[in-house]
Write a protein that holds these residues in place. Structure first.
Motif, PDB file in Angstrom:
ATOM      1  N   LYS A 146      99.906 -35.506 -57.343  1.00  0.00           N
ATOM      2  CA  LYS A 146     100.683 -34.493 -56.597  1.00  0.00           C
ATOM      3  C   LYS A 146     100.609 -34.779 -55.099  1.00  0.00           C
ATOM      4  CE  LYS A 146     100.227 -30.518 -59.644  1.00  0.00           C
ATOM      5  NZ  LYS A 146      99.604 -29.215 -59.834  1.00  0.00           N
ATOM      6  N   ILE A 150     103.974 -36.428 -52.244  1.00  0.00           N
ATOM      7  CA  ILE A 150     104.546 -35.918 -50.987  1.00  0.00           C
ATOM      8  C   ILE A 150     104.036 -36.674 -49.766  1.00  0.00           C
ATOM      9  CG2 ILE A 150     105.029 -33.616 -51.846  1.00  0.00           C
ATOM     10  CD1 ILE A 150     102.417 -32.692 -50.585  1.00  0.00           C
ATOM     11  N   GLN A 153     106.689 -38.414 -47.358  1.00  0.00           N
ATOM     12  CA  GLN A 153     107.486 -37.477 -46.555  1.00  0.00           C
ATOM     13  C   GLN A 153     106.650 -36.891 -45.420  1.00  0.00           C
ATOM     14  OE1 GLN A 153     108.078 -35.919 -50.475  1.00  0.00           O
ATOM     15  NE2 GLN A 153     109.973 -35.009 -49.800  1.00  0.00           N
ATOM     16  N   ILE A 154     105.413 -36.556 -45.738  1.00  0.00           N
ATOM     17  CA  ILE A 154     104.520 -36.010 -44.715  1.00  0.00           C
ATOM     18  C   ILE A 154     104.295 -37.050 -43.622  1.00  0.00           C
ATOM     19  CG2 ILE A 154     102.142 -35.290 -44.254  1.00  0.00           C
ATOM     20  CD1 ILE A 154     102.115 -34.004 -47.008  1.00  0.00           C
ATOM     21  N   LEU A 303      97.626 -30.144 -46.504  1.00  0.00           N
ATOM     22  CA  LEU A 303      97.451 -30.968 -47.700  1.00  0.00           C
ATOM     23  C   LEU A 303      96.074 -30.670 -48.269  1.00  0.00           C
ATOM     24  CD1 LEU A 303      99.239 -33.114 -48.992  1.00  0.00           C
ATOM     25  CD2 LEU A 303      98.005 -34.849 -47.738  1.00  0.00           C
TER      26      LEU A 303
ATOM     27  N   ARG B  53     114.049 -44.132 -50.937  1.00  0.00           N
ATOM     28  CA  ARG B  53     114.213 -42.701 -51.202  1.00  0.00           C
ATOM     29  C   ARG B  53     115.527 -42.188 -50.627  1.00  0.00           C
ATOM     30  NH1 ARG B  53     109.046 -39.688 -51.911  1.00  0.00           N
ATOM     31  NH2 ARG B  53     110.142 -37.988 -50.911  1.00  0.00           N
ATOM     32  N   SER B  76     107.150 -41.025 -56.279  1.00  0.00           N
ATOM     33  CA  SER B  76     108.390 -40.571 -55.647  1.00  0.00           C
ATOM     34  C   SER B  76     109.527 -40.470 -56.657  1.00  0.00           C
ATOM     35  CB  SER B  76     108.815 -41.553 -54.547  1.00  0.00           C
ATOM     36  OG  SER B  76     107.826 -41.660 -53.570  1.00  0.00           O
TER      37      SER B  76
END
Lengths: 441, 132
Positions: A146, A150, A153-154, A303, B53, B76
């Motif tokens: 998990k 992300i 993107q972070i 996070l 992405r 992703s």
């Protein structure tokens, strides 16, 4: 140098610790020594006759090939540091040298490349510098997945990140991962442990000072924020930051500038802040030990790193990872942990998380010289039932044969009658076990 | 769907992590048409992941790939088909047939299928759970 034809080249090459392979002018591998096979993870049979880039998988293979350079320029290349990736995904740092090969008539027939595994050197350097990388994050659990989902993107966003997690969960590793995945990866990553320094030293460390700011300030010293310009700063143990410094940090976050100690002019800063804490900052805000405005500025992206007890499926992977690393650092050949040890570690809660697991394994390496790590190699607090005072003592002296019988029968009972597991624990063959059981009955 | 090939000239690059180019194809079901081309140069891992992405790539076919890069891409939502070799045309043909067995890099057949030591770990954990 004249090389006698009668000498067995293959045996000589197989005795060398460095990998050696040769290619013809079509880049097909014509020889591949044993060390090359061990380092790359590709067998000799699989390598021979294949294109070198399909076997070697190095960071130079696509456009910057060292062999091609030395053949084109007709010169040798020495000690170039690159990396290869093994089929299991492991990145291996190596140092390569390459040279053209000519036949007895001086005609170019191909090239030879030698390479040395630098993993041990890199591990030593990591141990000294503490500069672990993203590749050191081990685990395939859902909880960790998990976080990984992300992470890109972070990393890509410029927002401040707050890493929350218990002590020993790898917050610094993730801070490095975020920095390395971000647009700022080519800039510096400066780490500050806010809990490690007293308040007065911490201020000068973070913001620097001008000459004359205090008695021993003989010249200007840039602070960590200035050193991190263009990159990222990792503020570990942010919950330990004194209230007076929280005000200054808030100003940096709001106005992107700060004043060094003794300075009159503001210095602007372009730094991405990654903070970490094992404390409950929201509760500290309630208790007025942490500024609410700073908390909201830091908590743009939070996070949560899972503790090890919430990712037990990663324990075998982590054990394997640490044993491999310790084997290299200590030049040992520990094969792994016994099933008993693994079962015990899977049930243990690890209040100190991954760091505690690493410390436990490092302790076992002191007591275990080879083979599999057994229960008796573990620290006493993990397995108190093995303390000497608690062990049942025999009623009368026993012969060596009787002691061996008792050891075998006890091990068999401990492994619930499973003979192969008993053989692994005792490090004997199944034939030896069968003979011993016959003698004992 | 959009698929990506990490390439070096006319062939698949030896490694995704250092591949100089990325070719994106639209798989319409009948064939694959080139829709985008990226010159990656020395781009960082973050940039490579972003390109995949942002262009909604659903599958990446590549040569070697490091474990952590593979993990980031998989998490992703991108299907990674690693340790493949060959010219772009034969790789695309293999994609159409969904059979890369003849294009696996030497010694990498089991890693193409995504199995290996981590599969062994999963099997061990499942066995442990059943015993408990």
């Amino acid at each position: 140098m004249h090389f006698p034809e009668s000498l067995p080249c293959e045996t000589i090459l197989d005795s060398i610790a460095d990998g050696v392979f040769t290619v013809d002018l079509s880049w097909n591998i014509t020889s591949f020594n044993r060390a090359a096979s061990q380092i790359t993870g590709i067998t000799v049979q699989e390598a021979l006759g294949q294109k070198c880039w399909e076997v070697f998988h190095s960071s130079l293979c696509d456009g910057d090939c060292a062999l091609r350079s030395c053949l084109d320029l007709k010169r040798t290349i020495s000690n170039k540091s690159i990396f290869i990736i093994r089929p299991d995904g492991q990145k291996v740092p190596i140092s390569i040298s390459a040279a053209p090969l000519h036949d007895l008539q001086g005609k170019l027939i191909g090239g030879v490349e030698t390479f040395r595994d630098l993993t041990a050197m890199q591990l030593m350097r990591q141990k000294v510098d503490g500069q672990y990388t993203f590749e050191d994050i081990v685990g395939k659990s859902r909880a960790l997945s998990k976080v990984f989902a992300i992470l890109p993107q972070i990393a890509k966003s410029p927002s401040t990140v707050l890493l929350c997690g218990e002590s020993g969960t790898g917050k610094e590793l993730f801070a490095r991962a975020i920095h390395n995945l971000s647009p700022r990866h080519s800039g510096p990553l400066i780490t500050v442990n806010c809990g490690a320094l007293p308040e007065n030293l911490l201020e000068s460390e973070l913001f620097g000072y001008k000459a004359g700011a205090f008695t021993d300030a003989k010249k200007d010293k840039p602070g960590r924020f200035e050193l991190a310009h263009g990159g990222s700063i990792f503020l570990d143990e942010i919950g330990d930051l004194p209230l007076s410094l929280q005000v200054k940090l808030l100003r940096v976050l709001q106005e992107k500038s700060f004043e060094p100690l003794g300075g009159v002019q503001s210095i602007s800063t372009d730094v991405r802040i990654i903070a970490a804490t094992n404390r409950n900052l929201a509760q500290m805000v309630q208790e007025e030990k942490f500024r609410q405005d700073l908390f909201y500025r830091l908590n743009v992206v939070q996070l949560e790193l899972p503790p090890l007890r919430k990712r037990p499926e990663d324990i075998p992977l982590l054990i394997n990872h640490f044993i491999q690393r310790l084997n290299i650092l200590q030049d040992k050949d520990i094969q792994g942990v016994s099933e008993d040890v693994l079962n015990l570690l899977l049930r243990y809660k690890f209040p100190g998380n991954i760091r505690e697991l690493e410390n436990i394994l490092e302790y076992t390496f002191i007591l275990c010289s080879s083979g599999f790590i057994q229960l008796e190699h573990l620290p006493d607090n993990l397995h108190p039932s093995l303390k000497a005072a608690d062990r049942p003592q025999p009623a009368s002296p026993m012969t060596l044969e009787q002691i061996k019988c008792q050891a075998v029968l006890t091990a068999l009972e401990r492994n619930q009658g499973k003979k192969m597991a008993t053989c692994r624990e005792l490090q004997i063959s199944k034939d030896t076990l069968r003979r011993m059981l016959q003698r004992c009955q | 769907m959009i698929i990506a090939l990490a390439t070096y000239g006319a062939r698949l690059a030896s490694l995704f992590d250092t591949a100089p180019q990325l070719c994106l194809y639209l798989d319409s079901g009948h064939d694959c048409c080139l829709t985008a081309y990226f010159d990656l140069g020395q781009s960082s891992l973050g940039t490579r992941v972003s390109i995949l992405r942002e262009n909604e790539v659903q599958a990446l076919i590549c040569g070697g790939i490091s474990g952590c890069t593979h993990r980031i891409l998989s998490e992703s939502g991108i299907q990674v088909i690693p340790w493949i070799r060959g010219q772009k045309e034969e790789v695309l043909a293999a994609w159409q047939k969904k059979d890369f067995s003849h294009l696996a890099m030497p010694g990498c057949q089991r890693h193409c299928r995504g199995r290996g030591r981590l599969e062994k770990q999963k099997n061990y954990m499942n066995k442990h759970r059943r015993q408990q």
